[in-house]
Design a protein around this motif. Structure first.
Motif: not given
Length: 142
Positions: A35-36, A39, A109
């Motif tokens: 979900s990150q 990062e 991402d």
């Protein structure tokens, strides 16, 4: 920070026998935190020099490929990661590294700064033709 520490740990020759297991466990944890993803991509880019500079070069290619594939959402590449991590010999064909790098760099991402850092890290490795092939492919892709 996690990938940086892991990279430093795995650079120790005495610990190479544990490389596959440690990387597998780490990547399973990274997947749980999907979900990150932005990062996670940043962590991979920051830790990449630790993998790209490992000796012998075959181990460096293998570690770098595994790190890059750990971010993929594509099922065939995820299966390839599992196969690479299960391998008893840390070896990967240069073409697989290229595929992993292209998949990594194409992901939405990955932000622009991390993309530039990724290219700089890969470009800094002049000793391995496989890394230079990746740079040429990625620069041609821009």
């Amino acid at each position: 920070m996690l990938l940086f520490v892991l990279g430093q740990f795995l650079r120790q020759r005495a610990l190479r026998e544990y490389t596959a297991r440690i990387m597998y466990d780490t990547f399973r944890q990274l997947e749980c935190g999907s979900s990150q993803r932005k990062e996670m991509f940043h962590w991979v880019v920051v830790g990449l020099p630790n993998y790209a500079q490992v000796e012998p070069r075959a181990l460096s290619r293998w570690m770098t490929t595994c790190v890059l594939l750990s971010c993929t959402r594509r099922a065939p590449l995820a299966q390839l990661l599992v196969a690479l991590l299960a391998s008893r010999t840390p070896h990967v064909h240069a073409r697989v590294l290229e595929i992993a790098a292209l998949s990594f760099i194409a992901d939405d991402d990955l932000d622009g700064d991390d993309r530039d850092s990724f290219l700089a890290t890969i470009s800094a490795d002049n000793a391995d033709p496989a890394f230079q092939n990746v740079v040429q492919l990625l620069e041609g892709d821009e």
